[in-house]
Design a protein around this motif. Sequence first.
Motif, PDB file in Angstrom:
ATOM      1  N   PRO A  83       0.835  -1.204   0.000  1.00  0.00           N
ATOM      2  CA  PRO A  83       0.000   0.000   0.000  1.00  0.00           C
ATOM      3  C   PRO A  83       0.869   1.253   0.000  1.00  0.00           C
ATOM      4  O   PRO A  83       2.049   1.212   0.350  1.00  0.00           O
ATOM      5  CB  PRO A  83      -0.796  -0.136   1.290  1.00  0.00           C
ATOM      6  N   CYS A  84       0.279   2.367  -0.398  1.00  0.00           N
ATOM      7  CA  CYS A  84       1.053   3.597  -0.513  1.00  0.00           C
ATOM      8  C   CYS A  84       0.135   4.795  -0.292  1.00  0.00           C
ATOM      9  O   CYS A  84      -1.043   4.642   0.027  1.00  0.00           O
ATOM     10  CB  CYS A  84       1.728   3.683  -1.883  1.00  0.00           C
ATOM     11  N   TYR A  85       0.678   5.985  -0.440  1.00  0.00           N
ATOM     12  CA  TYR A  85      -0.073   7.229  -0.363  1.00  0.00           C
ATOM     13  C   TYR A  85      -0.093   7.889  -1.743  1.00  0.00           C
ATOM     14  O   TYR A  85       0.887   7.816  -2.491  1.00  0.00           O
ATOM     15  CB  TYR A  85       0.577   8.202   0.615  1.00  0.00           C
ATOM     16  N   LEU A  86      -1.196   8.535  -2.072  1.00  0.00           N
ATOM     17  CA  LEU A  86      -1.266   9.378  -3.258  1.00  0.00           C
ATOM     18  C   LEU A  86      -1.147  10.836  -2.809  1.00  0.00           C
ATOM     19  O   LEU A  86      -1.932  11.294  -1.987  1.00  0.00           O
ATOM     20  CB  LEU A  86      -2.572   9.164  -4.014  1.00  0.00           C
ATOM     21  N   VAL A  87      -0.155  11.537  -3.345  1.00  0.00           N
ATOM     22  CA  VAL A  87       0.074  12.942  -3.031  1.00  0.00           C
ATOM     23  C   VAL A  87      -0.225  13.760  -4.284  1.00  0.00           C
ATOM     24  O   VAL A  87       0.255  13.438  -5.370  1.00  0.00           O
ATOM     25  CB  VAL A  87       1.524  13.197  -2.576  1.00  0.00           C
ATOM     26  N   VAL A  88      -1.043  14.811  -4.144  1.00  0.00           N
ATOM     27  CA  VAL A  88      -1.383  15.689  -5.265  1.00  0.00           C
ATOM     28  C   VAL A  88      -0.997  17.119  -4.910  1.00  0.00           C
ATOM     29  O   VAL A  88      -0.922  17.480  -3.734  1.00  0.00           O
ATOM     30  CB  VAL A  88      -2.882  15.607  -5.617  1.00  0.00           C
ATOM     31  N   TRP A  89      -0.751  17.943  -5.931  1.00  0.00           N
ATOM     32  CA  TRP A  89      -0.400  19.340  -5.715  1.00  0.00           C
ATOM     33  C   TRP A  89      -0.622  20.114  -7.008  1.00  0.00           C
ATOM     34  O   TRP A  89      -0.875  19.539  -8.066  1.00  0.00           O
ATOM     35  CB  TRP A  89       1.051  19.472  -5.253  1.00  0.00           C
ATOM     36  N   GLU A  90      -0.543  21.438  -6.925  1.00  0.00           N
ATOM     37  CA  GLU A  90      -0.613  22.269  -8.119  1.00  0.00           C
ATOM     38  C   GLU A  90       0.756  22.876  -8.382  1.00  0.00           C
ATOM     39  O   GLU A  90       1.516  23.193  -7.458  1.00  0.00           O
ATOM     40  CB  GLU A  90      -1.675  23.362  -7.993  1.00  0.00           C
ATOM     41  N   SER A  91       1.082  23.024  -9.673  1.00  0.00           N
ATOM     42  CA  SER A  91       2.382  23.564 -10.056  1.00  0.00           C
ATOM     43  C   SER A  91       2.302  24.072 -11.487  1.00  0.00           C
ATOM     44  O   SER A  91       1.334  23.798 -12.204  1.00  0.00           O
ATOM     45  CB  SER A  91       3.474  22.492  -9.933  1.00  0.00           C
ATOM     46  N   LEU A  92       3.334  24.797 -11.913  1.00  0.00           N
ATOM     47  CA  LEU A  92       3.386  25.277 -13.288  1.00  0.00           C
ATOM     48  C   LEU A  92       3.764  24.136 -14.226  1.00  0.00           C
ATOM     49  O   LEU A  92       4.543  23.251 -13.880  1.00  0.00           O
ATOM     50  CB  LEU A  92       4.398  26.419 -13.417  1.00  0.00           C
ATOM     51  N   ARG A 101      -1.164  23.715 -13.264  1.00  0.00           N
ATOM     52  CA  ARG A 101      -1.743  22.408 -13.529  1.00  0.00           C
ATOM     53  C   ARG A 101      -1.729  21.562 -12.257  1.00  0.00           C
ATOM     54  O   ARG A 101      -1.152  21.932 -11.238  1.00  0.00           O
ATOM     55  CB  ARG A 101      -0.957  21.687 -14.644  1.00  0.00           C
ATOM     56  N   ILE A 102      -2.368  20.375 -12.319  1.00  0.00           N
ATOM     57  CA  ILE A 102      -2.459  19.463 -11.177  1.00  0.00           C
ATOM     58  C   ILE A 102      -1.566  18.250 -11.438  1.00  0.00           C
ATOM     59  O   ILE A 102      -1.673  17.612 -12.492  1.00  0.00           O
ATOM     60  CB  ILE A 102      -3.906  18.997 -10.947  1.00  0.00           C
ATOM     61  N   PHE A 103      -0.703  17.934 -10.471  1.00  0.00           N
ATOM     62  CA  PHE A 103       0.226  16.815 -10.597  1.00  0.00           C
ATOM     63  C   PHE A 103       0.044  15.854  -9.417  1.00  0.00           C
ATOM     64  O   PHE A 103      -0.542  16.207  -8.401  1.00  0.00           O
ATOM     65  CB  PHE A 103       1.671  17.316 -10.626  1.00  0.00           C
ATOM     66  N   ALA A 104       0.587  14.647  -9.573  1.00  0.00           N
ATOM     67  CA  ALA A 104       0.497  13.637  -8.514  1.00  0.00           C
ATOM     68  C   ALA A 104       1.685  12.697  -8.592  1.00  0.00           C
ATOM     69  O   ALA A 104       2.319  12.537  -9.642  1.00  0.00           O
ATOM     70  CB  ALA A 104      -0.806  12.846  -8.640  1.00  0.00           C
TER      71      ALA A 104
END
Length: 292
Positions: A83-92, A101-104
């Motif tokens: 199992p793991c974690y999903l990390v999302v954020w916004e960046s250029l 844009r949205i990245f993960a």
Amino acid sequence: DYQRDVSEPRLAYDPRNDEWLVVWSDTRWMVDADVTGVHARRISRTGEPLGSEALQVKFSAHHPATRPDVCFVDSRTSLMANPCYLVVWESLDDSSPRNQRIFANKVRRDTGESSGLALVHPAEFMLDEFGDIPLPHQSFNPRVSAFAPETSRMQAGRFVYTPISQVVFEVEHNGVYDIYLAQVTNQAVSAVSKVADTLYASANATAPQVAWNPVSGRKMVVYQRGDYDVNELRGQIFDNLDNAIGGELLISQVSFGFDFSAHPLNDTFFLTTASEGHQRTYRIAGRKVQPL
């Protein structure tokens, strides 16, 4: 040498190892450049940091990464070995420097590393380049579900389970903001769909959140609509096949921030919101939503 600011913390719980993962924005004010990235660190059940340092999930002098969010991804079966974690954020975006844009990426436990963590994918992947999102656009405020449904398929005579994470974010196109939802599987983005249209140009949909109900498989997306002095809190419920149930809900006529979650034992959602009361005073109000 640099000065350092940290902000925008979010956290998720790992029930398998009884620990937490905290992610945050990390800004370092340097002489020649300001660098903002996303960091992560494991925290024990007693609040002690685990590992000797934090993991740099995303760090770039040219493309600040901000507004992170995280959820624990677990199929809740023995077939999901890691199992793991999903990390999302916004960046250029690299290809279009003025577009947000949205990245993960996914983060897993790795006790062989000094941080006790490792990235699952060597590079992040973009969430908002699929589906019917119009171009050009910018995307903001990603929020990922804390619970996720599973899909299963037969492989070599047994069921293989694929957990799915739900990520909502706002998309700006020609000055209008709409809400979109992305489904993320183990490998990448499997689908992107629009959740909330802008009914008219001045009623933008912003600041989305999503929660998934483990009892019924339904999910609810809540967001704010408004212009100038009006800021309503609205939502939409979906069944386990992602079909909208009824129309858009008006939850509160005036909202100045909110949070919500799904009940783990029955088919309800609970919300809290800051709203305006008598003589322009502000109060915290609660609301329960249950599909009919």
